[in-house]
Motif scaffolding. Structure first.
Motif, PDB file in Angstrom:
ATOM      1  N   SER A  30       0.825  -1.212   0.000  1.00 13.71           N
ATOM      2  CA  SER A  30       0.000   0.000   0.000  1.00 13.71           C
ATOM      3  C   SER A  30       0.860   1.264   0.000  1.00 13.71           C
ATOM      4  O   SER A  30       0.462   2.287  -0.548  1.00 13.71           O
ATOM      5  N   ALA A  37      -3.296   7.004  -1.451  1.00 16.55           N
ATOM      6  CA  ALA A  37      -4.286   6.334  -0.603  1.00 16.55           C
ATOM      7  C   ALA A  37      -3.643   5.613   0.579  1.00 16.55           C
ATOM      8  O   ALA A  37      -4.135   5.699   1.707  1.00 16.55           O
ATOM      9  N   GLY A  38      -2.550   4.899   0.356  1.00 14.31           N
ATOM     10  CA  GLY A  38      -1.881   4.180   1.437  1.00 14.31           C
ATOM     11  C   GLY A  38      -1.336   5.112   2.498  1.00 14.31           C
ATOM     12  O   GLY A  38      -1.531   4.900   3.697  1.00 14.31           O
ATOM     13  N   CYS A  39      -0.655   6.168   2.066  1.00 15.08           N
ATOM     14  CA  CYS A  39      -0.105   7.136   3.011  1.00 15.08           C
ATOM     15  C   CYS A  39      -1.214   7.852   3.773  1.00 15.08           C
ATOM     16  O   CYS A  39      -1.105   8.083   4.974  1.00 15.08           O
ATOM     17  N   GLN A  40      -2.283   8.177   3.079  1.00 13.34           N
ATOM     18  CA  GLN A  40      -3.405   8.848   3.722  1.00 13.34           C
ATOM     19  C   GLN A  40      -4.052   7.934   4.761  1.00 13.34           C
ATOM     20  O   GLN A  40      -4.416   8.386   5.846  1.00 13.34           O
ATOM     21  N   ALA A  41      -4.172   6.656   4.462  1.00 15.68           N
ATOM     22  CA  ALA A  41      -4.753   5.713   5.415  1.00 15.68           C
ATOM     23  C   ALA A  41      -3.910   5.627   6.683  1.00 15.68           C
ATOM     24  O   ALA A  41      -4.439   5.605   7.801  1.00 15.68           O
ATOM     25  N   VAL A  42      -2.578   5.602   6.529  1.00 17.84           N
ATOM     26  CA  VAL A  42      -1.682   5.561   7.690  1.00 17.84           C
ATOM     27  C   VAL A  42      -1.821   6.844   8.503  1.00 17.84           C
ATOM     28  O   VAL A  42      -1.905   6.813   9.733  1.00 17.84           O
ATOM     29  N   LEU A  44      -4.407   8.908   8.687  1.00 17.01           N
ATOM     30  CA  LEU A  44      -5.702   8.937   9.365  1.00 17.01           C
ATOM     31  C   LEU A  44      -5.730   7.996  10.562  1.00 17.01           C
ATOM     32  O   LEU A  44      -6.300   8.322  11.609  1.00 17.01           O
ATOM     33  N   GLN A  45      -5.081   6.841  10.433  1.00 15.51           N
ATOM     34  CA  GLN A  45      -5.005   5.906  11.560  1.00 15.51           C
ATOM     35  C   GLN A  45      -4.177   6.505  12.688  1.00 15.51           C
ATOM     36  O   GLN A  45      -4.542   6.396  13.862  1.00 15.51           O
TER      37      GLN A  45
END
Length: 54
Positions: A30, A37-42, A44-45
């Motif tokens: 990711s 998208a992968g960086c954004q998901a990290v 946000l988490q």
């Protein structure tokens, strides 16, 4: 973070990576996608887990 703390963090991360190869492979995949998208998901988490991170 001092050098000793950084080395301890790296060791703990390495242990996790070795104990969870499938999860790490999915994370790495990711992070290597061409979109954000992968960086954004990290991010946000991280914000959800550590509100002070904002």
């Amino acid at each position: 973070m001092g050098q000793a703390e950084y080395e301890a963090f790296k060791a703990k991360l390495r242990e996790w990576m070795e104990a969870h190869p499938e999860e790490y492979a999915a994370f790495e995949e990711s992070m290597n996608t061409r979109d954000v998208a992968g960086c954004q998901a990290v991010l946000l988490q991280a914000i959800a887990l550590i509100p002070q991170y904002r």
